[in-house]
Write an enzyme that holds these catalytic residues in place. Structure first.
Site, short mmCIF file in Angstrom:
data_model
loop_
_atom_site.label_atom_id
_atom_site.label_comp_id
_atom_site.label_asym_id
_atom_site.label_seq_id
_atom_site.Cartn_x
_atom_site.Cartn_y
_atom_site.Cartn_z
N LYS A 22 0.87 -1.14 -0.02
CA LYS A 22 -0.24 0.00 0.01
C LYS A 22 0.98 1.09 0.08
CE LYS A 22 -2.04 1.72 3.86
NZ LYS A 22 -1.42 3.11 3.99
N ASN A 23 1.66 1.28 0.91
CA ASN A 23 2.68 2.58 1.05
C ASN A 23 3.75 2.71 -0.18
OD1 ASN A 23 1.42 2.80 3.26
ND2 ASN A 23 2.88 2.60 4.84
N CYS A 116 -5.85 12.70 12.34
CA CYS A 116 -6.71 11.45 11.93
C CYS A 116 -7.04 10.35 12.89
CB CYS A 116 -5.93 10.76 10.76
SG CYS A 116 -4.48 10.08 11.25
N ARG A 121 -1.61 14.67 12.05
CA ARG A 121 -0.75 14.48 10.99
C ARG A 121 0.00 15.59 10.47
NH1 ARG A 121 -1.48 8.44 9.57
NH2 ARG A 121 -0.01 8.89 8.07
N ASP A 305 3.72 0.52 11.99
CA ASP A 305 2.65 -0.12 11.38
C ASP A 305 2.41 -1.39 11.74
OD1 ASP A 305 1.97 1.99 10.03
OD2 ASP A 305 2.65 1.63 8.17
N ARG A 397 -8.99 -0.57 3.97
CA ARG A 397 -8.20 0.44 3.42
C ARG A 397 -6.82 0.01 3.06
NH1 ARG A 397 -6.25 4.61 7.33
NH2 ARG A 397 -4.77 4.51 5.81
C1 UD1 Z 1 3.97 6.83 6.51
C2 UD1 Z 1 3.18 5.55 6.17
C3 UD1 Z 1 2.52 5.28 7.27
C4 UD1 Z 1 3.60 4.88 8.41
C5 UD1 Z 1 4.41 6.04 8.60
C6 UD1 Z 1 5.62 5.74 9.56
C7 UD1 Z 1 2.11 5.91 3.80
C8 UD1 Z 1 1.11 6.43 3.09
N1 UD1 Z 1 1.90 6.00 5.09
O1 UD1 Z 1 3.12 7.90 6.84
O2 UD1 Z 1 1.74 4.02 7.28
O3 UD1 Z 1 2.95 4.86 9.67
O4 UD1 Z 1 5.01 6.46 7.34
O5 UD1 Z 1 6.43 4.62 9.19
O6 UD1 Z 1 3.32 5.80 3.41
N2 UD1 Z 1 5.70 14.58 11.25
C9 UD1 Z 1 5.99 15.76 11.33
N3 UD1 Z 1 6.06 16.64 10.42
C10 UD1 Z 1 5.70 16.26 9.26
C11 UD1 Z 1 5.57 15.01 8.65
C12 UD1 Z 1 5.60 14.27 9.86
O7 UD1 Z 1 6.11 16.11 12.58
O8 UD1 Z 1 5.79 17.51 8.33
C13 UD1 Z 1 5.76 13.40 12.25
C14 UD1 Z 1 4.43 12.81 12.22
O9 UD1 Z 1 3.57 13.43 13.14
C15 UD1 Z 1 5.07 11.33 12.77
C16 UD1 Z 1 6.34 11.27 12.16
O10 UD1 Z 1 6.68 12.51 11.87
O11 UD1 Z 1 5.06 11.50 14.27
C17 UD1 Z 1 6.27 10.21 11.20
O12 UD1 Z 1 5.64 10.37 10.20
P1 UD1 Z 1 5.67 10.35 8.53
O13 UD1 Z 1 6.80 9.65 8.68
O14 UD1 Z 1 5.68 11.43 7.87
O15 UD1 Z 1 4.59 9.33 8.35
P2 UD1 Z 1 3.56 9.30 7.03
O16 UD1 Z 1 4.42 9.53 5.79
O17 UD1 Z 1 2.32 10.21 7.27
#
Ligand code: UD1
Length: 417
Positions: A22-23, A116, A121, A305, A397
């Site tokens: 998925k990711n 979410c 997020r 995850d 999902r």
């Molecule tokens: C992706 C995955 C999700 C997985 C996560 C962590 C997809 C579609 N989803 O989510 O399944 O659980 O990686 O492995 O690929 N953060 C900030 N600021 C930002 C962005 C992130 O503070 O601008 C923080 C988030 O709140 C979180 C951490 O960074 O605490 C990790 O988030 P991130 O790696 O960005 O996860 P996703 O890309 O949303």
């Protein structure tokens, strides 16, 4: 709302082939808007998030066909830059279209993803990086309006190796003027898969899988065919299904390298695991051993995850286990539901203490997010009596035909509307 009705205490035995990640497929589908040509994506999983991404692509004018786990996209016909709000609400990772649409159209309007099921997020890292590349960003009334004639390469140091931010920067950089460097980049296998897709399309991108990624912008991209990597989280979930039922499963079409951290921890519970590079056999023990300490971390650490599913497993261990969630602070919504099934779990901040019990009992529980929902199904497989899992649209999902696959392995799950 649809639900699963699970008759538990059945040992799972057999063979299962793991589908595409998925990711990986979501950012790669977002990337297909950039080449303004055709992309053919093989091994795409039949999951709800993929159908939402297809709806998004169609809504901006792409021609898309999906059959036999193959997505055919023609992005030469894109004629809109606004991503429909209702679809962004349904799938927050659609924020990945920011970078892709900037490269494709020089402009996009997307609603703010907000919080979410697993907590806030934030997208501050996405936005500050795009700004550093010259994007004009206006945020108002819950919408983000992003614009730039041509982005320019930048040297970007991420405060945290965010998966989504790394992907958004890559997608914005592929047609930018000059070179972009991402430091402290996410190292997830899905980033490598995105790089491989982009390379085939003619991008000059290097270093995915390491902390430093370099992208030299090019003027245009070409048509491409690509096969999605296996889903390491789905693989981990089936491993736990075997472990929690004392079962014996063979997983095929996996990338063992991508699940080493999961294998190492599940071995600690007393499972026997035999593997080569692309297949694995896991035999669950009579009684599970606890795991002293698990900390969720960015790749190659233990994935957040698979935290909820591992917790379900440890509820039945002979002793106390500790899981620390460092990636998403709020990712414990499954705990109250596992407790309804007889689990003994305490949460102190981001730490969960799981005292193993000798038996879980079937109960009516609600899936509140994707992976938490999967953990309830796993608990239901092991529990005595009937477990009813509500809210399975969250599970669907990210899992392709979970009920059908588990039934093939000896489970008894009815899907009811
Ligand atoms: C992706 C995955 C999700 C997985 C996560 C962590 C997809 C579609 N989803 O989510 O399944 O659980 O990686 O492995 O690929 N953060 C900030 N600021 C930002 C962005 C992130 O503070 O601008 C923080 C988030 O709140 C979180 C951490 O960074 O605490 C990790 O988030 P991130 O790696 O960005 O996860 P996703 O890309 O949303």
């Amino acid at each position: 709302m649809a639900k699963y009705i699970i008759e538990g205490s059945k040992r799972l035995i057999g063979e299962i082939s793991v589908g595409g990640a998925k990711n990986s497929v979501l950012p790669i589908l977002a990337a297909t808007v950039i080449n303004r040509s055709s992309s053919i994506i093989f091994n795409a999983p039949k999951i709800k998030d993929l159908y939402i991404m297809i709806k998004i692509l169609k809504s901006i004018g792409c021609k898309v066909k999906f059959s036999n786990n193959i997505v055919y996209i023609d992005s030469s016909t894109i004629d809109k830059v606004e991503i429909p709000e209702d679809l962004v609400r349904e799938m927050r990772s659609s924020i990945i279209l920011l970078g892709a649409m900037l490269s494709s159209c020089g402009e996009t309007i997307i609603s703010y993803p907000g919080g979410c099921e697993i907590g806030p997020r934030p997208i501050d890292l996405h936005l500050s990086s795009l700004k550093a590349m010259g994007a004009e960003i206006n945020e108002s009334h819950g919408f983000i309006h992003c614009k730039s004639k041509r982005l320019t390469g930048a040297d970007i140091q991420l405060d945290y190796p965010s998966v989504g931010a790394t992907e958004n920067i890559i997608l914005a950089a592929v047609k930018a003027k000059g070179t972009t460097i991402i430091r402290n980049a996410a190292r997830e296998p899905e980033i490598i898969d995105l790089q491989n897709y982009l390379k085939k399309a003619g991008c000059k991108i290097y270093g995915a899988g390491t902390s430093v990624i370099r992208i030299d912008g090019v003027d245009s991209l070409k048509e491409v065919e690509h096969t999605i990597i296996p889903d390491r989280i789905v693989a981990g979930t089936y491993m736990i299904a075997s472990a929690i039922t004392g079962g014996e499963l063979v997983l095929k079409n996996i990338e063992v390298d991508h699940i080493q951290s999961i294998i190492a921890k599940i071995k600690e519970t007393g499972c026997n695991i035999y593997n080569n590079c692309t297949a694995l056999k896991i035999v669950g023990p009579k009684r599970l051993e606890p795991i002293e300490s698990i900390q969720t971390l960015p790749y190659p650490g233990f994935p957040t995850d698979i935290q909820a599913q591992t917790m379900a497993l440890l509820t039945l261990a002979r002793g106390t286990s500790v899981i620390t969630e460092t990636v998403f602070e709020n990712r414990f919504k499954h705990v109250s539901e596992l407790i309804r099934m007889g689990a003994n779990i305490k949460i102190v901040g981001k730490v969960s203490i799981i005292k193993g019990v000798s038996e879980l009992t079937g109960a009516k529980v609600t899936a509140k997010d994707l992976r938490g929902g999967a953990s309830l199904v796993l608990a239901g497989l092991a529990a005595s009596g009937t477990t009813i899992v509500d809210g399975i649209e969250h599970i669907e999902r990210g899992y392709e035909e979970l009920d059908i696959n588990l039934n093939r392995l000896g489970a008894s799950i009815k899907r009811q509307f």
